[in-house]
Design an enzyme around this catalytic site. Sequence first.
Site, PDB file in Angstrom:
ATOM      1  N   ASP A 205       0.853  -1.185   0.000  1.00 52.06           N
ATOM      2  CA  ASP A 205       0.000   0.000   0.000  1.00 52.06           C
ATOM      3  C   ASP A 205       0.885   1.230   0.000  1.00 52.06           C
ATOM      4  OD1 ASP A 205      -1.982   2.097   0.781  1.00 52.06           O
ATOM      5  OD2 ASP A 205      -3.274   0.388   1.207  1.00 52.06           O
TER       6      ASP A 205
ATOM      7  N   ASP B  98       3.464   1.394  -4.942  1.00 52.42           N
ATOM      8  CA  ASP B  98       2.448   1.803  -5.904  1.00 52.42           C
ATOM      9  C   ASP B  98       2.159   0.582  -6.768  1.00 52.42           C
ATOM     10  OD1 ASP B  98       0.949   2.756  -8.012  1.00 52.42           O
ATOM     11  OD2 ASP B  98       2.295   4.408  -8.508  1.00 52.42           O
ATOM     12  N   VAL B  99       0.978  -0.018  -6.622  1.00 55.64           N
ATOM     13  CA  VAL B  99       0.705  -1.282  -7.307  1.00 55.64           C
ATOM     14  C   VAL B  99       0.625  -1.118  -8.819  1.00 55.64           C
ATOM     15  CG1 VAL B  99      -0.450  -2.319  -5.326  1.00 55.64           C
ATOM     16  CG2 VAL B  99      -1.805  -1.068  -7.036  1.00 55.64           C
TER      17      VAL B  99
ATOM     18  N   TYR C 194     -14.641   3.988 -13.640  1.00 49.54           N
ATOM     19  CA  TYR C 194     -14.480   3.001 -12.568  1.00 49.54           C
ATOM     20  C   TYR C 194     -15.076   1.661 -13.001  1.00 49.54           C
ATOM     21  CZ  TYR C 194     -14.917   0.934  -7.877  1.00 49.54           C
ATOM     22  OH  TYR C 194     -14.845   0.111  -6.778  1.00 49.54           O
TER      23      TYR C 194
ATOM     24  N   LYS D 240     -13.098  -1.914 -13.505  1.00 45.00           N
ATOM     25  CA  LYS D 240     -13.486  -3.093 -12.733  1.00 45.00           C
ATOM     26  C   LYS D 240     -14.009  -4.203 -13.646  1.00 45.00           C
ATOM     27  CE  LYS D 240     -12.678  -1.957  -8.403  1.00 45.00           C
ATOM     28  NZ  LYS D 240     -11.605  -2.662  -7.639  1.00 45.00           N
TER      29      LYS D 240
ATOM     30  N   THR E 285     -16.988   2.078   3.820  1.00 44.46           N
ATOM     31  CA  THR E 285     -15.577   2.388   4.024  1.00 44.46           C
ATOM     32  C   THR E 285     -15.354   3.878   3.784  1.00 44.46           C
ATOM     33  OG1 THR E 285     -14.827   2.156   1.726  1.00 44.46           O
ATOM     34  CG2 THR E 285     -15.051   0.119   3.018  1.00 44.46           C
TER      35      THR E 285
END
Length: 231
Positions: free
Chosen positions: A34, A48-49, A140, A144, A175
Amino acid sequence: MRERVALVTGAASGIGAAMVRELAGRGWTTAALDLSPAEDASHSVGVDVSDPAQVRAAVRRIERELGPIEAALCAAGHYTIVPVSDIAWPDWQRMLRVHLGGVVNVCKAVTPGMVERGRGSVVAVTSELAIGGGNAEAHYAAAKGAVIGFVRSLAAELAPSGVRVNAVAPGPTDTPLLPADSPWRRTAYLQGLPAGRLTAPEEVALAAAFLVEDATFCAGEILSPNAGAVI
């Protein structure tokens, strides 16, 4: 008993943090990737993925220090509500780099070792918006949706080797990603859900843990812990 190591991305908060807690409670050693420190994880690496080199280096470090990664859970991501006409090209690219690129980068780093050992599990976090679409959420939902296509394709490729690849597609989840003024928190929306409430991150984590530990019969499956938002 051998130590079981699970890698979780986006583990500093929200669904990723809940996954870390759930797996830790089941006896897993958890390693987090993360940008921010993941306080609940056994081992946290700032990564940074969307950067494949960073992910490869982090995976090598984790496996050197903790042992082979048996499970990888990809929860890193970000979310904005923007009409298509207002989405700048860099925003499209960032959404794809983080969501799709993050999953691809992790899989390319961890699955060769899993295939060599003949076991392993990958769980990606996608979204009910990838299935049902959403107003002013095209970038988004597109990212996804691409994750779902990747998961199902990689599952078909790796299943013969004993490595399982699956996904969870939560609906709006309680969240910090959803601000207080989010349309998904409005009473009218919640009353329209069969469950009448948002999904809890702990519930998404339970679904992911099921795919990791118990669902040895699942490959390319998309579980939808979404309070009935998509049925």
